[in-house]
Write a protein that holds these residues in place. Structure first.
Motif, PDB file in Angstrom:
ATOM      1  N   ALA A   5      -1.386 -32.875  88.080  1.00  0.00           N
ATOM      2  CA  ALA A   5      -2.190 -31.474  88.202  1.00  0.00           C
ATOM      3  C   ALA A   5      -3.372 -31.760  86.996  1.00  0.00           C
ATOM      4  O   ALA A   5      -4.387 -30.988  87.574  1.00  0.00           O
ATOM      5  N   GLN A   6      -3.497 -32.905  86.190  1.00  0.00           N
ATOM      6  CA  GLN A   6      -5.318 -32.522  85.852  1.00  0.00           C
ATOM      7  C   GLN A   6      -5.737 -34.425  85.767  1.00  0.00           C
ATOM      8  O   GLN A   6      -7.100 -34.365  85.315  1.00  0.00           O
ATOM      9  N   PHE A   7      -4.827 -35.285  87.222  1.00  0.00           N
ATOM     10  CA  PHE A   7      -6.027 -37.279  87.150  1.00  0.00           C
ATOM     11  C   PHE A   7      -7.332 -36.533  86.503  1.00  0.00           C
ATOM     12  O   PHE A   7      -7.448 -37.644  85.671  1.00  0.00           O
ATOM     13  N   ASP A   8      -7.869 -36.325  87.677  1.00  0.00           N
ATOM     14  CA  ASP A   8      -9.352 -36.374  87.036  1.00  0.00           C
ATOM     15  C   ASP A   8      -9.949 -36.070  85.698  1.00  0.00           C
ATOM     16  O   ASP A   8     -11.112 -36.164  85.716  1.00  0.00           O
ATOM     17  N   ARG A   9      -8.989 -35.028  84.927  1.00  0.00           N
ATOM     18  CA  ARG A   9      -9.768 -35.128  84.030  1.00  0.00           C
ATOM     19  C   ARG A   9      -9.952 -36.409  82.865  1.00  0.00           C
ATOM     20  O   ARG A   9     -10.218 -36.476  81.723  1.00  0.00           O
ATOM     21  N   ASP A  41      -8.189 -37.065  76.905  1.00  0.00           N
ATOM     22  CA  ASP A  41      -6.855 -36.476  76.350  1.00  0.00           C
ATOM     23  C   ASP A  41      -6.804 -36.806  75.725  1.00  0.00           C
ATOM     24  O   ASP A  41      -6.815 -38.293  76.224  1.00  0.00           O
ATOM     25  N   TYR A 101      -3.592 -40.868  81.226  1.00  0.00           N
ATOM     26  CA  TYR A 101      -2.438 -40.049  82.060  1.00  0.00           C
ATOM     27  C   TYR A 101      -1.607 -41.369  82.318  1.00  0.00           C
ATOM     28  O   TYR A 101      -1.329 -41.484  82.382  1.00  0.00           O
ATOM     29  N   TYR A 111       3.175 -34.155  85.468  1.00  0.00           N
ATOM     30  CA  TYR A 111       2.234 -33.829  85.669  1.00  0.00           C
ATOM     31  C   TYR A 111       0.970 -33.696  85.498  1.00  0.00           C
ATOM     32  O   TYR A 111       0.222 -33.165  85.795  1.00  0.00           O
ATOM     33  N   GLN A 112       0.984 -34.681  84.146  1.00  0.00           N
ATOM     34  CA  GLN A 112      -0.769 -34.385  83.800  1.00  0.00           C
ATOM     35  C   GLN A 112      -0.893 -36.190  85.311  1.00  0.00           C
ATOM     36  O   GLN A 112      -2.200 -34.815  85.984  1.00  0.00           O
ATOM     37  N   ARG A 161       5.755 -35.635  80.898  1.00  0.00           N
ATOM     38  CA  ARG A 161       4.113 -34.781  80.493  1.00  0.00           C
ATOM     39  C   ARG A 161       3.562 -35.260  81.771  1.00  0.00           C
ATOM     40  O   ARG A 161       2.335 -35.761  81.994  1.00  0.00           O
TER      41      ARG A 161
END
Length: 147
Positions: free
Chosen positions: A51-55, A115, A60, A47-48, A44
């Motif tokens: 792919a989604q670090f800025d979110r 998140d 994360y 991936y985060q 998890r």
């Protein structure tokens, strides 16, 4: 196991038996659960973070930290021995502090966590296993010391 002429175990055999004591019996369930949580949290987080670090970077990074803690405890349980038991004991205490701290933080300041992390809401997304796992680990490691 190697035995001396008097029928007692050699120091090497005794050390080997002490090493195996953490992952036997109920400890096998802990090894299995920490193995699953290591893979789940690491996958998890990887991936985060990619792919989604800025979110939600804080969430994360905390998930990655939880994966490292789970992996270290897993390694200690599998390795066995008194030194590994003490290291796992410290890590389980830190894990419990992390779950309680992050769990409380996510309830108090929802805006800090856009998140979820593995430890958000005391592990609610993982059926609260993240809060029960270190408690169980601490109890098992305490019992293993006496054995």
């Amino acid at each position: 196991m190697p035995e001396t002429s008097a029928g007692s175990r050699t120091p090497e055999a005794a050390a080997d038996g002490a090493r195996r004591s953490l992952g036997t019996g109920p400890g096998r369930l802990l090894v299995a659960l920490y193995g699953v949580f290591t893979v789940a949290a690491a996958s998890r987080a990887a991936y985060q973070l990619i792919a989604q670090f800025d979110r939600a970077p804080l969430a994360y990074i905390l998930s990655a930290v939880s994966a490292v803690v789970y992996a270290f405890i897993l390694f200690s349980l599998v390795r066995g021995g008194e030194g590994a038991r003490r290291a796992a004991l410290v890590c389980c205490a830190l894990e419990l502090a992390g779950v309680l701290g992050v769990g409380t933080w996510t309830l108090v300041d929802r805006s800090a966590f856009p998140d979820a992390t593995v430890w958000s809401d005391y592990g609610m997304g993982y059926l609260f296993i993240p809060v029960f796992l270190p408690v169980t680990g601490l109890l098992w490691l305490r019992r293993a010391r006496r054995a």
